[in-house]
Scaffold this motif. Structure first.
Motif, short mmCIF file in Angstrom:
data_model
loop_
_atom_site.label_atom_id
_atom_site.label_comp_id
_atom_site.label_asym_id
_atom_site.label_seq_id
_atom_site.Cartn_x
_atom_site.Cartn_y
_atom_site.Cartn_z
N ALA A 11 0.79 -1.15 -0.10
CA ALA A 11 -0.29 0.12 -0.05
C ALA A 11 0.71 1.20 -0.50
CB ALA A 11 -0.69 0.21 1.15
N GLY A 12 2.06 1.20 0.47
CA GLY A 12 2.85 2.55 0.81
C GLY A 12 2.60 3.19 1.71
N VAL A 13 2.42 2.94 3.22
CA VAL A 13 2.23 3.00 3.65
C VAL A 13 3.27 2.18 4.75
CG1 VAL A 13 -0.20 3.73 3.47
CG2 VAL A 13 0.50 2.28 4.88
N SER A 19 -2.09 -0.37 10.92
CA SER A 19 -3.07 -1.12 12.53
C SER A 19 -3.90 -0.49 12.46
CB SER A 19 -2.16 -1.30 13.53
OG SER A 19 -2.31 -1.52 14.61
N ASN A 20 -3.97 0.71 12.41
CA ASN A 20 -5.08 2.10 12.76
C ASN A 20 -6.35 1.86 11.39
OD1 ASN A 20 -3.78 3.42 14.73
ND2 ASN A 20 -2.75 4.77 12.78
N CYS A 21 -6.15 1.51 10.52
CA CYS A 21 -6.73 1.39 9.64
C CYS A 21 -7.48 -0.03 10.12
CB CYS A 21 -6.14 0.83 8.38
SG CYS A 21 -6.02 2.15 7.00
N THR A 31 -8.29 8.59 1.57
CA THR A 31 -7.81 8.08 0.83
C THR A 31 -6.94 6.60 1.11
OG1 THR A 31 -6.22 9.44 0.80
CG2 THR A 31 -7.95 10.03 -0.90
N THR A 32 -6.27 7.10 2.37
CA THR A 32 -5.43 5.89 2.30
C THR A 32 -5.14 4.24 2.79
OG1 THR A 32 -4.19 7.82 3.22
CG2 THR A 32 -3.40 5.66 4.47
N ARG A 33 -7.59 4.90 3.54
CA ARG A 33 -7.88 3.51 3.57
C ARG A 33 -8.16 2.97 2.60
NH1 ARG A 33 -11.58 6.58 6.72
NH2 ARG A 33 -13.23 6.26 5.97
N ARG A 34 -8.43 3.31 1.98
CA ARG A 34 -8.95 2.19 0.01
C ARG A 34 -7.46 1.91 -0.20
NH1 ARG A 34 -11.78 7.35 -0.12
NH2 ARG A 34 -10.48 8.59 -1.61
#
Length: 257
Positions: A11-13, A19-21, A31-34
């Motif tokens: 995901a590039g994170v 973990s937060n997602c 957008t990050t969640r997706r």
């Protein structure tokens, strides 16, 4: 096995963002969640439930007692629905045996002491049920399958419950028989104090009175009691027919009777 680091890389994170997602999605940008959810789906990642329980100090487990009786199809379907819903939310259901209300309270103590369970589902509720007082006193989360009979406030938000509307069901049965030409409709109920039994009895009584099928005095002649077993149901039926041979229908408070 796919790890949280693999998901983070895809995901590039960071692993913390993944973990937060999973555990606290509200703090992550949509957008990050997706991106993270797409990576989870692509890699078919499944969070480690045991590690999660250790980290959060929560068991994510519901306890429900099983008594040594033959449950009806209503209970079987209820239990299946409960487990299905729990599973879809990542929650486990643990069954424990209970031979009495006091025995179930001992089970509460043991399960809570070991950290095995963080919420309970109670069945077979009775008037002034001691299990409710114990759970309230020990600040435990629970919900009832059945009403808190005898409670001063049946809709107290601290005592949540789900129940079949027995009064409406028996009223529907009585109305059905009246509409199909039955003139003398008897009722076989349970003896003693019973929230469920009284509720169902009132469905018959109120419907009979409203339809002017009998007076209050006549209803006593149309009523008989029996403990919840087949032999008692047969005995009650014979007594009722001996007293009122003109009966053309009988409603029973339970499947067994």
């Amino acid at each position: 096995m796919v790890s949280i680091k693999d998901v983070a890389k895809a995901a590039g994170v960071s692993p913390q963002t993944v973990s937060n997602c999973i555990n606290n999605p509200a703090v992550v940008k949509p957008t990050t969640r997706r991106l993270v959810n797409d990576a989870i789906a692509l890699l078919n990642y499944t969070p480690n439930a045991s590690a999660r329980r250790l980290r959060t100090q929560r068991s994510n487990t519901i306890g429900i007692g099983i008594a040594p009786v033959s449950y009806s199809q209503v209970y079987d379907r209820f239990l299946h629905a409960l487990v299905t819903e729990a599973d879809s939310n990542g929650i486990r259901v643990i069954l424990y045996k209970t031979d009495s209300q006091q025995d179930e309270i001992r089970q509460f103590e043991a399960l809570i002491a070991r950290g095995d369970v963080e919420a309970f589902v109670l069945t077979d509720t009775t008037h002034n049920d001691p299990r409710l007082e114990w759970l309230h006193d020990h600040h435990q989360s629970f919900v009832l399958f059945g009403r808190p009979w005898g409670s001063a406030d049946m809709h107290d938000p601290l005592t949540p419950w789900v129940d079949v509307d027995g009064r409406a069901g028996i009223a529907d049965m009585t109305q059905h028989l009246i509409l199909h030409g039955r003139k003398h409709i008897g009722f076989i109920g349970w003896p003693g104090i019973s929230g469920t039994g009284t509720d169902r009895y009132r469905g018959w009584k109120d419907t009979m009175l409203a339809a002017k099928m009998a007076t209050a005095d006549e209803l006593e002649q149309l009523y008989e009691e029996g403990t919840d077993d087949i032999t008692a149901g047969q005995t009650a039926c014979i007594s009722l027919l001996d007293r009122r041979p003109d009966l053309d229908a009988i409603i029973c408070v339970s499947d067994t009777l």
